[in-house]
Motif scaffolding. Structure first.
Motif, PDB file in Angstrom:
ATOM      1  N   LEU A 421     106.830  20.676  42.622  1.00  0.00           N
ATOM      2  CA  LEU A 421     107.091  19.176  41.874  1.00  0.00           C
ATOM      3  C   LEU A 421     105.602  19.344  41.388  1.00  0.00           C
ATOM      4  O   LEU A 421     104.914  19.185  40.450  1.00  0.00           O
ATOM      5  N   MET A 422     104.655  19.588  42.088  1.00  0.00           N
ATOM      6  CA  MET A 422     103.232  19.842  42.183  1.00  0.00           C
ATOM      7  C   MET A 422     102.325  20.875  41.418  1.00  0.00           C
ATOM      8  O   MET A 422     102.026  20.982  40.900  1.00  0.00           O
ATOM      9  N   ALA A 423     103.574  22.047  41.934  1.00  0.00           N
ATOM     10  CA  ALA A 423     103.520  22.857  40.554  1.00  0.00           C
ATOM     11  C   ALA A 423     104.041  22.817  39.378  1.00  0.00           C
ATOM     12  O   ALA A 423     103.542  23.330  37.848  1.00  0.00           O
ATOM     13  N   THR A 424     105.017  21.882  39.707  1.00  0.00           N
ATOM     14  CA  THR A 424     105.370  22.538  37.790  1.00  0.00           C
ATOM     15  C   THR A 424     104.887  20.963  37.160  1.00  0.00           C
ATOM     16  O   THR A 424     103.994  21.100  36.084  1.00  0.00           O
ATOM     17  N   LEU A 425     103.572  19.470  37.870  1.00  0.00           N
ATOM     18  CA  LEU A 425     103.113  18.943  37.343  1.00  0.00           C
ATOM     19  C   LEU A 425     101.988  19.657  36.546  1.00  0.00           C
ATOM     20  O   LEU A 425     101.670  19.523  36.009  1.00  0.00           O
ATOM     21  N   SER A 426     101.784  20.420  37.825  1.00  0.00           N
ATOM     22  CA  SER A 426     100.035  21.209  37.049  1.00  0.00           C
ATOM     23  C   SER A 426     100.055  22.023  35.693  1.00  0.00           C
ATOM     24  O   SER A 426      99.467  22.414  35.268  1.00  0.00           O
ATOM     25  N   ARG A 427     101.885  22.605  36.265  1.00  0.00           N
ATOM     26  CA  ARG A 427     101.998  23.316  34.723  1.00  0.00           C
ATOM     27  C   ARG A 427     102.098  22.449  33.459  1.00  0.00           C
ATOM     28  O   ARG A 427     101.536  22.854  32.139  1.00  0.00           O
ATOM     29  N   PHE A 428     102.703  21.567  33.523  1.00  0.00           N
ATOM     30  CA  PHE A 428     102.395  19.960  32.095  1.00  0.00           C
ATOM     31  C   PHE A 428     100.774  19.705  32.077  1.00  0.00           C
ATOM     32  O   PHE A 428     101.277  20.112  30.968  1.00  0.00           O
ATOM     33  N   ALA A 429     100.592  19.939  33.148  1.00  0.00           N
ATOM     34  CA  ALA A 429      98.591  19.400  32.683  1.00  0.00           C
ATOM     35  C   ALA A 429      98.077  20.531  31.778  1.00  0.00           C
ATOM     36  O   ALA A 429      97.396  20.362  30.275  1.00  0.00           O
ATOM     37  N   ALA A 430      98.511  21.625  32.422  1.00  0.00           N
ATOM     38  CA  ALA A 430      98.075  23.153  31.991  1.00  0.00           C
ATOM     39  C   ALA A 430      98.621  23.225  30.205  1.00  0.00           C
ATOM     40  O   ALA A 430      97.401  23.937  28.764  1.00  0.00           O
ATOM     41  N   ASP A 431      99.746  22.742  30.155  1.00  0.00           N
ATOM     42  CA  ASP A 431     100.434  23.654  28.950  1.00  0.00           C
ATOM     43  C   ASP A 431      99.622  21.954  27.699  1.00  0.00           C
ATOM     44  O   ASP A 431      99.226  22.594  26.345  1.00  0.00           O
ATOM     45  N   HIS A 432      99.271  21.277  28.302  1.00  0.00           N
ATOM     46  CA  HIS A 432      98.738  20.371  27.262  1.00  0.00           C
ATOM     47  C   HIS A 432      97.492  19.423  27.578  1.00  0.00           C
ATOM     48  O   HIS A 432      97.075  18.456  27.116  1.00  0.00           O
ATOM     49  N   ALA A 433      96.530  20.115  28.206  1.00  0.00           N
ATOM     50  CA  ALA A 433      95.270  19.916  28.368  1.00  0.00           C
ATOM     51  C   ALA A 433      94.449  18.513  27.420  1.00  0.00           C
ATOM     52  O   ALA A 433      93.706  18.433  27.367  1.00  0.00           O
ATOM     53  N   ASP A 434      94.182  19.708  26.209  1.00  0.00           N
ATOM     54  CA  ASP A 434      93.583  18.960  25.031  1.00  0.00           C
ATOM     55  C   ASP A 434      95.009  17.835  24.697  1.00  0.00           C
ATOM     56  O   ASP A 434      93.985  17.174  24.072  1.00  0.00           O
ATOM     57  N   LEU A 435      95.445  17.215  25.449  1.00  0.00           N
ATOM     58  CA  LEU A 435      95.823  15.768  25.378  1.00  0.00           C
ATOM     59  C   LEU A 435      96.195  14.759  25.833  1.00  0.00           C
ATOM     60  O   LEU A 435      96.046  13.566  25.880  1.00  0.00           O
ATOM     61  N   ILE A 436      95.469  15.368  27.437  1.00  0.00           N
ATOM     62  CA  ILE A 436      95.707  14.758  29.055  1.00  0.00           C
ATOM     63  C   ILE A 436      94.859  14.790  29.489  1.00  0.00           C
ATOM     64  O   ILE A 436      93.872  15.394  29.385  1.00  0.00           O
TER      65      ILE A 436
END
Length: 465
Positions: A421-436
């Motif tokens: 879950l940590m890895a998945t959440l980090s990937r989500f955040a990296a993919d959309h870093a400009d929005l989050i």
């Protein structure tokens, strides 16, 4: 790389504001970035030079286990306390090695660890013969000598003896002196490949730095790619995130996170008491009701949460109650409905989140959830993205990490599920870093080994345009 990073304290950050204020901010984030990239942080100039000396002379140790060889019992006790304070271990040597050491030492000496040979034995035998025995131990990663460098001639003789064993000794060898050291004595040991320290605390910190960097190299070698999101999915979620309002409620946040594989319990948004009753009837066991509003980020404080509900009447009454509480606490708030979800099974409460650092961008955060976060502040950070192996390593940085292994009869937590879950959440955040700006999953209930986890609550806050 050794770096001096000032501005750890609030006062330090105020002082830095008049010079390079943009470089001074949260020490926890700095430390997380440094840990991720294997950068060593110097507490002061002396600390930086001490670490540099250790790396200039020493091999990297296999672990954090230290053997101390000394002729001064008092110094051995003092140094043992310092080493332990820095997270270093002093294991007892193997019995056969102790016997071989005692054959060289007087009967009143000690060969367990520390090896206290006494001043007489060190004078007669020297250090080299003792090192030749101790280095055979599979329990020892670093060999620390404690002695006097006041007599340059004697020190030079000891250094020459050690020079013959240093090169083919697997463990790094370091010396700490409890006396004033002459430049010639220190130069002799340097020629033998052994750094000398005139401060016991400095010596302990230098060994700690060697251990930390060796562990970083292990993590780096074991590091796996964080994984890539299919371009179509990334674009689809990005469009939905861009179209959303500034704050995404739990239901809306989970809808996007689920696209990345974040597990979501069976749940439904109800917009009337009748819908809430119908949703609850389709779920097994007791349910929870939570108001969904982008204007109410702290639902519990607003009285907009009801837990452990069973039966149509209880669900109907709770729906009306949480709506009324939300409207009373936040007049004019936009209310999207009430989320109905089953009560989570027992487990370890954790918090996962993402916070944006002004310098380093999105940072993943993990910690003990619920009250533990506020009281203990037991959290660890890492720059995104990270893979599951690095996530497991990050969990080990928590002071309360042992709780996940089960204490007082409790079951071991499903660490692999949490790491995924940590890895998945980090990937989500990296993919959309400009929005989050922020993501908050709190609590995440981690169930026993093999049983997975439940994301109980979620929130996404977008960056301001």
């Amino acid at each position: 790389m050794i770096i001096a990073k000032v501005g750890r304290s609030e006062a330090g950050r105020r002082a830095a504001a008049s010079h390079s204020g943009a470089l001074a901010h949260s020490g926890a984030v700095d430390d997380a970035v440094f840990r991720h990239y294997g950068i060593l942080r110097g507490e002061d100039l002396d600390h930086m030079l001490d670490m540099a000396a250790a790396f200039a002379f020493c091999k990297l140790p296999r672990g954090n286990r230290v053997a101390v060889i000394t002729g001064s019992g008092g110094s051995a006790v003092w140094m043992s306390d310092l080493l332990a304070a820095h997270g270093l271990e002093l294991p007892i040597l193997e019995e056969d090695l102790q016997q071989r050491l005692m054959a060289l030492l007087p009967s009143y000496a000690s060969a367990q660890n520390p090896v206290d040979g006494t001043a007489q034995a060190i004078h007669e035998v020297g250090y080299a013969k003792l090192v030749e025995i101790v280095r055979e131990s599979r329990r020892i990663d670093t060999i620390l000598l404690i002695g006097s460098l006041a007599n340059e001639a004697t020190a030079t003789q000891r250094a020459d003896e050690l020079a013959a064993v240093t090169g083919d000794t697997e463990q790094p060898i370091i010396l700490s002196t409890y006396t004033t050291a002459t430049p010639g004595a220190m130069a002799a040991f340097a020629e033998a490949g052994i750094p000398c320290y005139t401060s016991m605390p400095s010596c302990a910190r230098a060994i700690r730095a060697l251990v930390d960097y060796a562990r970083f190299q292990e993590r780096r070698r074991a590091r796996q790619p964080a994984g890539e999101t299919p371009p179509g999915l990334r674009q689809e979620v990005g469009r939905a995130l861009a179209a959303a309002g500034p704050v995404l409620t739990e239901a809306d946040a989970k809808a996007l996170l689920t696209c990345y594989g974040v597990p979501r319990p069976p749940e439904a948004v109800a917009r009337s008491a009748a819908e809430a009753v119908a949703a609850a009837a389709g779920m097994r066991g007791a349910v929870a009701l939570k108001v969904q509003s982008p204007d109410i980020t702290h639902k519990t404080e607003a009285g907009a949460v009801a837990l452990g509900l069973s039966g149509d009447g209880a669900v109907r009454e709770a729906y009306q109650r949480v709506i009324a509480s939300a409207e009373r606490a936040h007049p004019g708030a936009v209310i999207d409905g009430v989320l109905v979800q089953p009560m989570a099974r027992p487990g370890h409460e954790m918090i996962l989140g993402v916070t944006r650092d002004a310098t380093f961008g999105p940072m993943l955060m993990v910690g003990l959830g619920g009250i533990h976060v506020e009281v203990l502040a037991d959290v660890a950070f890492a720059p995104v993205p990270i893979g599951p192996a690095e996530a497991l390593s990050l969990l080990g940085e928590l002071k309360g990490a042992a709780l996940l292994d089960g204490v007082r009869g409790a079951a071991r937590a499903d660490r692999p599920a949490l790491a995924e879950l940590m890895a998945t959440l980090s990937r989500f955040a990296a993919d959309h870093a400009d929005l989050i700006e922020e993501i908050d999953l709190n609590p995440v209930i981690v169930h026993p080994q093999g049983a997975g986890l439940t994301v109980v609550d979620a929130l996404i806050v977008k960056r301001k345009p």
